[in-house]
Enzyme design. Structure first.
Site, short mmCIF file in Angstrom:
data_model
loop_
_atom_site.label_atom_id
_atom_site.label_comp_id
_atom_site.label_asym_id
_atom_site.label_seq_id
_atom_site.Cartn_x
_atom_site.Cartn_y
_atom_site.Cartn_z
N ARG A 245 -73.08 -40.88 -44.27
CA ARG A 245 -72.00 -40.92 -43.27
C ARG A 245 -70.76 -40.15 -43.73
O ARG A 245 -70.01 -39.62 -42.91
CB ARG A 245 -71.69 -42.37 -42.90
CG ARG A 245 -72.82 -42.96 -42.06
CD ARG A 245 -72.82 -44.45 -41.92
NE ARG A 245 -74.05 -44.86 -41.21
CZ ARG A 245 -74.52 -46.09 -41.17
NH1 ARG A 245 -73.88 -47.07 -41.77
NH2 ARG A 245 -75.64 -46.35 -40.53
N ILE A 339 -58.04 -24.58 -24.28
CA ILE A 339 -57.05 -23.60 -24.74
C ILE A 339 -57.55 -22.17 -24.49
O ILE A 339 -56.80 -21.29 -24.07
CB ILE A 339 -56.73 -23.80 -26.25
CG1 ILE A 339 -55.94 -25.10 -26.45
CG2 ILE A 339 -55.98 -22.60 -26.83
CD1 ILE A 339 -55.72 -25.50 -27.90
N GLY A 342 -61.26 -19.54 -19.59
CA GLY A 342 -62.57 -18.96 -19.24
C GLY A 342 -63.32 -18.43 -20.46
O GLY A 342 -64.54 -18.54 -20.56
N GLU A 365 -77.07 -40.70 -37.87
CA GLU A 365 -76.69 -41.48 -39.07
C GLU A 365 -75.81 -42.69 -38.70
O GLU A 365 -74.89 -43.05 -39.43
CB GLU A 365 -76.07 -40.58 -40.15
CG GLU A 365 -77.11 -39.55 -40.60
CD GLU A 365 -76.84 -38.89 -41.92
OE1 GLU A 365 -76.12 -39.46 -42.74
OE2 GLU A 365 -77.39 -37.79 -42.14
N GLY A 366 -76.14 -43.27 -37.57
CA GLY A 366 -75.40 -44.43 -37.08
C GLY A 366 -74.43 -44.02 -36.00
O GLY A 366 -73.48 -43.27 -36.25
N SER A 368 -71.45 -44.28 -33.08
CA SER A 368 -70.09 -44.82 -33.22
C SER A 368 -70.09 -46.33 -33.05
O SER A 368 -69.32 -47.05 -33.72
CB SER A 368 -69.16 -44.17 -32.17
OG SER A 368 -69.07 -42.79 -32.43
N GLU A 369 -70.98 -46.82 -32.19
CA GLU A 369 -71.05 -48.27 -31.97
C GLU A 369 -71.55 -48.97 -33.24
O GLU A 369 -71.04 -50.05 -33.60
CB GLU A 369 -71.97 -48.58 -30.78
CG GLU A 369 -71.42 -48.13 -29.42
CD GLU A 369 -71.43 -46.60 -29.18
OE1 GLU A 369 -72.11 -45.86 -29.93
OE2 GLU A 369 -70.74 -46.15 -28.24
#
Ligand code: COS
Length: 381
Positions: A245, A339, A342, A365-366, A368-369
């Site tokens: 991580r 930014i 187009g 790798e896991g 966000s939850e």
């Protein structure tokens, strides 16, 4: 005593070497590799020769013997230009090499770690299954104990380096009655009879990296290829992912800072309303927000790496770094496209690729939850 808040000469040298490599070797062709989903075989070979594939491996096993902070700095530089190469590097360094170095026998290290650390071969980490991603204890792949060997059966999914690796660390259930304590990690070699690689996934981002499912049908794996003691496979995977991580957090950081650097450059060149757009407050505020949040992400990555280097617990720090850096990558690659207007929506300006590449850092790798589960369990303990 004052706290030192600067990099060492060596760390700065490593960062510069990674930066030079990214500009000289990765920038040319990065758009084509993404479009064609072309695995960067030549570039990965060169990365190995420079010692970037076994950065934290002891020199006696063919590694570079560097610290995790250097690894974060190098990962950021590589990811600024080519996040596909970065994930190949991250998996080899922090999941495969670290896992074998930490838990392997001397024999396993000589046989597998040395070529992995030198970049002569690359490795893959095989935990996810069609029905076991976040719910990683629910392994359906089985490794039946036959005395001197295991017989491996099952399917693994979404395996980075799946088509290119020669060494695979495969988690499999040996004794279902023991739950996660019945899981083993086996070192499987490419070409072992009964081991086949499925078709390459057609992905949204990190398209240069090689993601496959893997099928095992009565694969005979010697007992000598088990990593760690019997039933250690799940803990092996969890501990290894803690370091993984840090690698993915640094990849996310690099994607964000790469998009920021492209945006900065563009805003100094592009004119609108009679002046360069960097003079417009709308653009200035976006850049200010990006610079601040990216620096915060960098500090979290460095903190996690530093804790690992000084031998302290880094589980919380690595989850925080990944949660935050991946969010920053997603949010600010979208902003980078904005930014560029187009131009941001076409491939030549790089940021649309970075926006697509960023998403995976919130998943693999896991998710966000999962990071929030790890963080909340720790802080509420
Ligand atoms: N280090 C060492 N051991 C760990 C650990 C860690 N970081 N995290 C958990 N464990 C151990 C626990 O201590 C427990 O062992 P004991 O029963 O001996 O106490 C065991 O592992 C099971 O842990 P737990 O009961 O917490 O399991 P859960 O099913 O609740 O799952 C999460 C825990 C969700 C954190 C885990 O399954 C996870 O990280 N899932 C995501 C996996 C992942 O990253 N998948 C992506 C695939 S790689 S691209």
């Amino acid at each position: 005593m004052t706290m030192k808040f600067e990099f060492t000469e060596e760390q700065l040298m490593i960062r510069q070497a990674a930066r030079d490599f990214a500009h000289n070797e990765l920038l040319p062709g990065v758009i084509e590799r993404d479009e064609q989903q072309k695995f960067p075989a030549e570039q990965v070979k060169k990365l190995g020769k420079l010692g970037f594939l076994g950065m934290m491996v002891d020199t006696k096993y063919g590694g570079s013997g560097l610290d995790t902070v250097s690894y974060v700095l190098a990962m950021e530089e590589i990811s600024k230009i080519d996040a596909s190469v970065a994930v190949i590097m991250s998996v080899n360094n922090s999941l495969v090499c670290w896992g074998v170095q930490q838990f392997g026998t001397e024999e396993q290290k000589m046989k597998y770690l040395v070529p992995l650390a030198k970049g002569d071969v690359i490795g893959a980490f095989c935990l996810s299954e069609p029905e076991a991603g976040s719910d990683a204890t629910s392994q359906k792949t089985t490794a039946v104990d036959m005395g001197d060997h295991y017989v491996l059966n099952g399917t693994k999914n979404w395996i980075t380096n799946g088509g290119s690796a020669s060494v695979f660390l495969v988690m499999a259930q040996t004794d279902v009655s023991k739950g996660h304590k019945g899981i083993n990690c086996l070192i499987v070699e490419k070409g072992m009879p009964g081991f086949t690689v499925g078709p390459k996934e057609n992905k949204l981002g990190i398209r240069g990296s090689d993601t496959h499912s893997l099928m095992f049908s009565d694969v005979k794996v010697p007992k000598a290829n088990r990593l760690g003691p019997e039933g250690f496979g799940f803990k092996f995977a969890m501990q290894t992912l803690e370091g993984g991580r840090i690698g993915i957090a640094s990849q996310a950081l690099g994607i964000a800072s790469g998009a920021y650097e492209f945006s900065l450059k563009y805003s100094k060149e592009r004119k609108a309303f009679g002046k360069e757009i960097m003079h417009l407050q709308a653009i200035q505020f976006k850049l200010a927000e990006m610079a601040t949040q990216i620096d915060a992400a960098r500090l979290l990555c460095i903190k996690a790496a530093w804790l690992k280097d000084i031998g302290q617990n880094y589980s919380l720090a690595s989850s925080m770094a990944k949660l935050f850096a991946s969010r920053v990558a997603m949010e600010f690659t979208v902003e980078a496209v904005q930014i560029h207007g187009g131009y941001g929506y076409v491939k030549e300006f790089h940021v649309e690729r970075m926006m697509r590449d960023a998403k995976i850092t919130q998943i693999y790798e896991g998710t966000s939850e999962i990071q929030k589960i790890v963080i909340s369990r720790t802080i509420l303990n």
